[in-house]
Scaffold this active site. Structure first.
Site, PDB file in Angstrom:
ATOM      1  N   GLN A 130       0.200  15.259  -8.700  1.00 28.88           N
ATOM      2  CA  GLN A 130       0.837  14.097  -8.088  1.00 28.88           C
ATOM      3  C   GLN A 130       0.983  12.923  -9.056  1.00 28.88           C
ATOM      4  O   GLN A 130       1.434  11.851  -8.673  1.00 28.88           O
ATOM      5  CB  GLN A 130       0.095  13.670  -6.821  1.00 28.88           C
ATOM      6  N   VAL A 185      -8.201  -2.340   3.829  1.00 23.68           N
ATOM      7  CA  VAL A 185      -9.331  -3.255   3.629  1.00 23.68           C
ATOM      8  C   VAL A 185      -8.999  -4.129   2.414  1.00 23.68           C
ATOM      9  O   VAL A 185      -8.541  -3.623   1.388  1.00 23.68           O
ATOM     10  CB  VAL A 185     -10.646  -2.474   3.385  1.00 23.68           C
ATOM     11  N   GLU A 197      -3.781   2.627   5.464  1.00 21.17           N
ATOM     12  CA  GLU A 197      -2.421   2.104   5.637  1.00 21.17           C
ATOM     13  C   GLU A 197      -1.851   1.527   4.336  1.00 21.17           C
ATOM     14  O   GLU A 197      -0.649   1.333   4.214  1.00 21.17           O
ATOM     15  CB  GLU A 197      -2.497   1.002   6.700  1.00 21.17           C
ATOM     16  N   GLY A 243     -12.875   0.477   0.906  1.00 18.35           N
ATOM     17  CA  GLY A 243     -11.780   1.019   1.724  1.00 18.35           C
ATOM     18  C   GLY A 243     -12.100   2.457   2.140  1.00 18.35           C
ATOM     19  O   GLY A 243     -11.977   2.823   3.313  1.00 18.35           O
ATOM     20  N   HIS A 244     -12.534   3.270   1.173  1.00 21.91           N
ATOM     21  CA  HIS A 244     -12.916   4.650   1.503  1.00 21.91           C
ATOM     22  C   HIS A 244     -14.091   4.650   2.480  1.00 21.91           C
ATOM     23  O   HIS A 244     -14.145   5.443   3.406  1.00 21.91           O
ATOM     24  CB  HIS A 244     -13.353   5.410   0.235  1.00 21.91           C
ATOM     25  N   HIS A 272     -14.440   3.200  -2.992  1.00 22.84           N
ATOM     26  CA  HIS A 272     -14.653   1.757  -2.790  1.00 22.84           C
ATOM     27  C   HIS A 272     -14.814   1.505  -1.291  1.00 22.84           C
ATOM     28  O   HIS A 272     -14.825   2.465  -0.488  1.00 22.84           O
ATOM     29  CB  HIS A 272     -13.485   0.955  -3.383  1.00 22.84           C
ATOM     30  N   ARG A 282      -7.421   1.954  -8.332  1.00 28.48           N
ATOM     31  CA  ARG A 282      -6.806   1.412  -9.548  1.00 28.48           C
ATOM     32  C   ARG A 282      -7.268  -0.011  -9.860  1.00 28.48           C
ATOM     33  O   ARG A 282      -7.108  -0.472 -10.985  1.00 28.48           O
ATOM     34  CB  ARG A 282      -5.284   1.437  -9.428  1.00 28.48           C
TER      35      ARG A 282
END
Ligand code: PAF
Length: 281
Positions: free
Chosen positions: A67, A181, A154, A42-43, A40, A192
């Site tokens: 994980q 973001v 973050e 953010g990436h 997305h 998610r």
């Protein structure tokens, strides 16, 4: 000649470790963006940072089973490789590493990172083994890639904090923390979120706005932080019918709950319709 140039400029898809070793050279600044796909904006912002700072950028896509503390969560995790590759091509990423589970875990070394009791807080308290799995995969990836910089968001502050603590000193790698973001309603972008419907996203926006207000209140009166947290929790549960796993305030130096004269953050994990979201402000 022209075709050769195009070929050289093309994003390289790497599946095998031998191809990884051939493709990356260790004499340039290599930036690494580890992901589990479901890319997305953010990436995209992490990748743009890496491209700006480093000579070459490598992105990994690997949904790491170790994980996930629930099989169902692992199965449901959004995957969309074709869309991911389109995004990565558009961004002109140099290398994409797509290992298989067998390649990654061929070496059956047991997990060697153990959290201390004081580190079993926030997500570590509720997702048993999660960060041990994250540290293990990051160790395996960094050992193979040996990047100069790793770019991480973050939004997963505790993940970043632990990776910095456990891995930055083992390797000659610096982890760069990048700002979360958010969409127009202040919801932190996350893979998610693809599982949320429109009304869920609106709810998440209200939760974010309420927590931004909470941060202002606590900044004005730190002594009353516990009371402010308690009232906000009651309000959010009643108003939006969400399940809050934790809502806590902690300093960002060592993540303990003493916030006197220290920079702090509000951390939340909550469920909307069985979808677990985390954020911090
Ligand atoms: O944040 C993630 O997407 C994952 O935890 C990471 C860092 C790629 C490790 O699997």
């Amino acid at each position: 000649m022209f075709y050769l140039l195009i070929l050289l400029l093309q994003m390289k898809l790497i599946r095998k470790i031998s191809d990884l070793n051939k493709a990356i050279k260790f004499n340039y600044d290599l930036g690494f963006v580890p992901t589990m796909g479901g890319l997305h904006i953010g990436h995209e912002s992490l990748i743009k940072k890496s491209k700006k700072k480093c000579e070459k950028t490598i992105v990994s896509i690997f949904v790491n089973p170790k994980q996930f503390n629930s099989k169902n969560d692992y199965k449901r995790y959004p995957r969309n490789l074709n869309t991911d590759l389109k995004i990565l091509r558009k961004l002109k990423v140099d290398f994409v590493y797509l290992p298989t589970i067998n390649q990654i875990y061929k070496n059956k070394e047991p997990l060697k990172f153990k959290l201390k009791k004081t580190q079993k807080i926030l997500c570590a308290k509720y997702r048993k083994g999660h960060f041990e799995g994250v540290l293990d995969i990051m160790n395996r990836l960094i050992k193979r890639i040996l990047p100069k910089f790793v770019f991480m968001g973050e939004k997963d502050f505790q993940q970043l904090f632990l990776i910095k603590k456990f891995l930055e000193n083992i390797y000659n790698t610096k982890v760069i923390m990048c700002k979360t973001v958010r969409n127009n309603n202040k919801v932190a972008l996350s893979t998610r979120n693809f599982l949320l419907n429109r009304s869920d996203v609106i709810t998440a926006g209200y939760v974010a706005s309420k927590l931004i207000d909470l941060k202002i209140k606590i900044k004005q009166n730190r002594v009353k932080s516990k009371l402010h947290i308690k009232n906000t929790k009651i309000y959010l549960i009643k108003k939006f019918n969400i399940k809050i796993e934790y809502l806590e305030v902690r300093n960002i130096i060592n993540l303990n709950s003493n916030i006197t004269n220290k920079k702090f953050k509000i951390f939340i994990a909550y469920y909307i319709d069985k979808i677990r979201l985390i954020d911090n402000f």
